[in-house]
Design a protein around this motif. Sequence first.
Motif, PDB file in Angstrom:
ATOM      1  N   ALA A   1      -7.897  -5.674   3.556  1.00  0.00           N
ATOM      2  CA  ALA A   1      -6.812  -6.921   3.077  1.00  0.00           C
ATOM      3  C   ALA A   1      -6.767  -7.551   2.042  1.00  0.00           C
ATOM      4  N   HIS A   2      -7.833  -7.712   1.296  1.00  0.00           N
ATOM      5  CA  HIS A   2      -7.934  -8.240   0.046  1.00  0.00           C
ATOM      6  C   HIS A   2      -7.721  -7.495  -1.100  1.00  0.00           C
ATOM      7  N   ILE A   3      -7.671  -6.331  -1.068  1.00  0.00           N
ATOM      8  CA  ILE A   3      -7.596  -5.319  -2.260  1.00  0.00           C
ATOM      9  C   ILE A   3      -6.134  -5.174  -2.525  1.00  0.00           C
ATOM     10  N   PRO A   4      -5.511  -6.052  -3.692  1.00  0.00           N
ATOM     11  CA  PRO A   4      -4.103  -5.884  -4.203  1.00  0.00           C
ATOM     12  C   PRO A   4      -3.687  -4.651  -4.382  1.00  0.00           C
TER      13      PRO A   4
ATOM     14  N   PHE B   1      -0.166  -9.220  -0.463  1.00  0.00           N
ATOM     15  CA  PHE B   1       0.420  -7.783  -0.830  1.00  0.00           C
ATOM     16  C   PHE B   1      -0.861  -7.005  -1.132  1.00  0.00           C
ATOM     17  N   SER B   2      -1.746  -6.583  -0.302  1.00  0.00           N
ATOM     18  CA  SER B   2      -2.941  -5.739  -0.337  1.00  0.00           C
ATOM     19  C   SER B   2      -2.277  -4.455  -0.027  1.00  0.00           C
TER      20      SER B   2
ATOM     21  N   VAL C   1       1.288 -12.389   9.654  1.00  0.00           N
ATOM     22  CA  VAL C   1       0.346 -12.304  10.815  1.00  0.00           C
ATOM     23  C   VAL C   1      -0.252 -11.240  11.365  1.00  0.00           C
ATOM     24  N   ILE C   2       0.690 -10.352  11.642  1.00  0.00           N
ATOM     25  CA  ILE C   2       0.043  -9.179  12.351  1.00  0.00           C
ATOM     26  C   ILE C   2      -0.774  -8.362  11.412  1.00  0.00           C
ATOM     27  N   SER C   3      -0.593  -8.544   9.908  1.00  0.00           N
ATOM     28  CA  SER C   3      -1.306  -7.490   9.050  1.00  0.00           C
ATOM     29  C   SER C   3      -2.609  -8.543   8.627  1.00  0.00           C
TER      30      SER C   3
END
Length: 422
Positions: free
Chosen positions: A32-35, A69-70, A60-62
């Motif tokens: 979730a932190h890899i753009p 925008f990962s 929220v759900i992502s």
Amino acid sequence: MFEALKSSLKLGDLRKKILFTLAMFVVFRIGAHIPVPGINHTAIEQLIKGGGSLLGFFDVISGGAFKRFSIFAMSITPYINASIIMQLLTVVIPKLEQLSKEGEEGRKKITQYIRYGTVVLGFVQSLGMAFTLRAAGALENPSFGSYMIIAITLTAGTAFLMWLGEQITEKGIGNGISLIIFAGIVAGIPGGLYNIYEAVRVGTVNPLSVVLLVIVAALVIAAVVAVNEGQRRIPVQYAKRVVGRRVYGGQSTHIPLKVNQAGVIPIIFASSILMFPTTIANFFPNNAFSKWINSVFAWGSVSHSIMYALLIIFFTYFYTAITFNPMDVADNMKKYGGFIPGLRPGRPTAEYLDKILTRITLSGAVFLALIAILPAIILGATKIPNIYFGGTSLLIVVGVALETMKQIESHLLMRHYQGFMK
């Protein structure tokens, strides 16, 4: 609950399942932190603020992956949409219905079709996102190559999440897809609490509004637990049978019909379906019809709330009909000499079960719809900004937590059964 968790860590196989699930959560949070390359993240944040609660809920759900925008920006939504479409087609197409009744091999084929559908829908949805980013000025280099990079990267991220969810279901504890959504929502709670604190600190939100929000959240959680655990018990009597010198049967039991037989599935399905039209409309951002679609499906609007409630009720009945067949239950009871007192075995029993199930499912469906819509109204009244942790999120979090704890307790029950003597 804490006692169950403590006991589960003492069992080797259950401990491995829990640790594996937690390890998959870590992988999910890293991804979730890899753009995605070539994106203006400041423009993305402005787009979420200007896009209303729909994009906020999507974020929220992502688990905040959409705001960054990962590679996991689309979360598991395409997989859910593909599952909905396949379940609807299973009812309509005889060949798919036959496959669903062929046991494990048939389910494997249907799962394979869902995977293919996930990739196709993910590619379409990611292209829609690319066009939306171009209209919002969030693409640093708008070109065909940029669109393809975004589409392929996001589709690959969704496919990886789909695989991750299947691994959790197979080797971990609980339903993998539901747990990924659960992890995404829970990951956003600290940021939401910080936003509330900042809003209270600068004076834009009244502290009494926060107290009201906490009270409503506590009442919603209590109501969700009560409805999820609520059930109608249908008494069943088994006739005595003499086999040789032994007498079998004669005991009384019951069929537990849950008020909310479908769990959190209707909420997830309805949310995913309502996101799909806006995804298609994003292909044509300057079109008048697309603007009308975006206004009709705007999160929190009257039209959206009505459609949301109706879809939740529909999917509650639909999923309950798939998971519980009164005719099959009645036939199995008849086969083993069981009957409901006052009713003949066979069709009368099936009709009675169907009548009871229809009534209690209506109560559960209306409850889900009200809880999903009511907090959005209260959040609007309290004027707390940028908080999307409403009724839908609470329903998913509480529902998934309850189902996962039940699975853990069932594992513990098999290992710690103490017999009848204690």
